[in-house]
Design an enzyme around this catalytic site. Structure first.
Site, PDB file in Angstrom:
ATOM      1  CD  GLU A  19      -2.790  -1.188   2.451  1.00  0.00           C
ATOM      2  OE1 GLU A  19      -3.676  -0.321   2.568  1.00  0.00           O
ATOM      3  OE2 GLU A  19      -2.572  -2.058   3.306  1.00  0.00           O
ATOM      4  CB  SER A 151      -5.832  -1.000   0.140  1.00  0.00           C
ATOM      5  OG  SER A 151      -5.567   0.060   1.016  1.00  0.00           O
ATOM      6  CE1 TYR A 221      -7.194   4.311  -0.522  1.00  0.00           C
ATOM      7  CE2 TYR A 221      -6.906   2.163  -1.535  1.00  0.00           C
ATOM      8  CZ  TYR A 221      -7.066   2.945  -0.418  1.00  0.00           C
ATOM      9  OH  TYR A 221      -7.107   2.356   0.827  1.00  0.00           O
ATOM     10  NE  ARG A 260     -12.726   2.831   6.554  1.00  0.00           N
ATOM     11  CZ  ARG A 260     -11.627   2.566   5.875  1.00  0.00           C
ATOM     12  NH1 ARG A 260     -10.648   3.464   5.798  1.00  0.00           N
ATOM     13  NH2 ARG A 260     -11.469   1.392   5.286  1.00  0.00           N
ATOM     14  CG  ASP A 262     -13.853  -1.184   5.964  1.00  0.00           C
ATOM     15  OD1 ASP A 262     -14.191   0.006   6.125  1.00  0.00           O
ATOM     16  OD2 ASP A 262     -12.745  -1.528   5.509  1.00  0.00           O
ATOM     17  CD  GLU A 276     -10.373  -4.643   6.502  1.00  0.00           C
ATOM     18  OE1 GLU A 276      -9.217  -4.309   6.843  1.00  0.00           O
ATOM     19  OE2 GLU A 276     -10.676  -5.031   5.355  1.00  0.00           O
ATOM     20  CG  ASN A 278      -9.351  -0.424   7.876  1.00  0.00           C
ATOM     21  OD1 ASN A 278      -8.645  -1.149   7.197  1.00  0.00           O
ATOM     22  ND2 ASN A 278     -10.663  -0.382   7.733  1.00  0.00           N
ATOM     23  N   GLY A 282      -6.960   5.501   5.544  1.00  0.00           N
ATOM     24  CA  GLY A 282      -6.483   6.394   4.500  1.00  0.00           C
ATOM     25  C   GLY A 282      -6.859   7.847   4.771  1.00  0.00           C
TER      26      GLY A 282
END
Length: 323
Positions: A19, A151, A221, A260, A262, A276, A278, A282
């Site tokens: 990443e 990602s 992205y 964060r 998901d 998951e 994070n 990002g």
């Protein structure tokens, strides 16, 4: 806030993970934001510089804008602990747990939090015969992914038995272990959290509408085809339940600073499932934590300064929680 009091700040970006490209984008945004607020901030790429330079050059704190391995998995956090340089986000153990989706899932289950059914296969358990039977265990379609990447890298949605071998080959390019997961048909959402312990609070939920439901690396992205709905448009009780689950997961995993989660909302019964957490989300122009923060009046620049001001070490964080 007197941003000068935050001291000399390094924004860690780049790194060596898959990443790296996204991390450079995140780090550049954070660096610009901090400088615009008067922070004495500098770019620092640990793939080209020795982390010990942080101590030698008098950096007072670090904003971690690294993603993936060696940046989000507890490795760089451990190095910063040894150097005694406070950093943003979660500590060593929490970062490691969240980076490993299998370990996260084990904690979700232990805490009674909903997550899709899954199978973990170590490097020695991936015989052709075993791979062939995974759809029998989890049903089709299913998801095959490396357990310690982010990602959407290395992930495949498998629709039939014949696709399993290629999905495993792709995932194991990034991780010798394998995580296979029940596919939840429905809406994808994400929910950021800011704070620590009892002070952790969820920001507004974002509903993700990707082309043909394919929210992959490219759509995350590098295109403008994906829509991010915030306000989410979900019923109020659904949004509140998602926020409750996410904060519970954040606390169970020992996260701090920010994170964060998901999730998927199953179309059949509107039940949310954690995918998951994070711990170094990002911060690019397409990123979701800034979008959610903006919905409650926190600008990108304010968010960066707020996160930097909360930078700490594991030992300091434990003293604060214990006091």
């Amino acid at each position: 806030m007197d941003t000068k009091a935050l001291g000399k700040t390094a924004v860690l970006m780049g790194g060596t993970s898959a990443e790296r490209e996204v991390s450079l984008m995140s780090g550049s945004g954070v660096l610009h934001a901090l400088k615009s607020q008067g922070v004495d901030a500098y770019a620092f790429d640990p793939s080209t510089r020795d982390l010990a330079d942080l101590k030698r050059e008098g950096f007072a704190r670090v904003f971690i804008a690294l993603h993936g391995r060696h940046g989000e998995d507890g490795c760089v956090q451990g190095a910063l602990e040894l150097l005694g340089v406070p950093y943003t986000g979660s500590g060593v153990l929490s970062s490691a747990l969240c980076m490993d989706k299998t370990m996260s899932k084990r904690i979700f289950v232990a805490e009674g939090l909903p997550t899709p059914r899954w199978l973990w296969l170590g490097a020695t358990e991936q015989s052709r015969e075993r791979i062939r039977t995974i759809p029998d265990d989890l049903g089709l379609p299913l998801i095959v992914k490396p357990p310690r990447e982010g990602s959407s890298i290395g992930i495949t949605k498998v629709a039939g038995y014949s696709e399993m071998a290629a999905a495993v080959t792709l995932a194991t390019q990034y991780d010798p272990d394998l995580l296979c997961e029940e596919f939840i048909e429905g809406e994808e959402v994400t929910c950021p959290v800011i704070g620590t312990g009892d002070g952790a609070t969820a920001l507004p939920v974002i509903r993700i509408v990707a082309p043909e439901g394919n929210y992959d690396y490219q759509h995350k992205y590098f295109t403008d085809d994906t829509r991010y709905l915030c306000p989410s448009g979900l019923p109020e009780d659904e949004e509140r339940e998602i926020q409750r689950i996410v904060v519970a997961a954040y606390r169970a995993l020992g996260c701090r600073g920010w994170g964060r989660a998901d999730l998927m909302i199953r179309a059949a019964d509107r039940k949310p499932f954690l995918l998951e957490m994070n711990t170094s989300p990002g911060m690019t122009g397409h990123s979701l934590v800034p979008k959610s923060a903006q919905a409650v009046g926190i600008s990108y620049e304010q968010l960066c300064v707020q996160l930097l001001a909360a930078a700490t070490l594991d030992s300091e964080a434990q003293q604060v929680q214990g006091s």
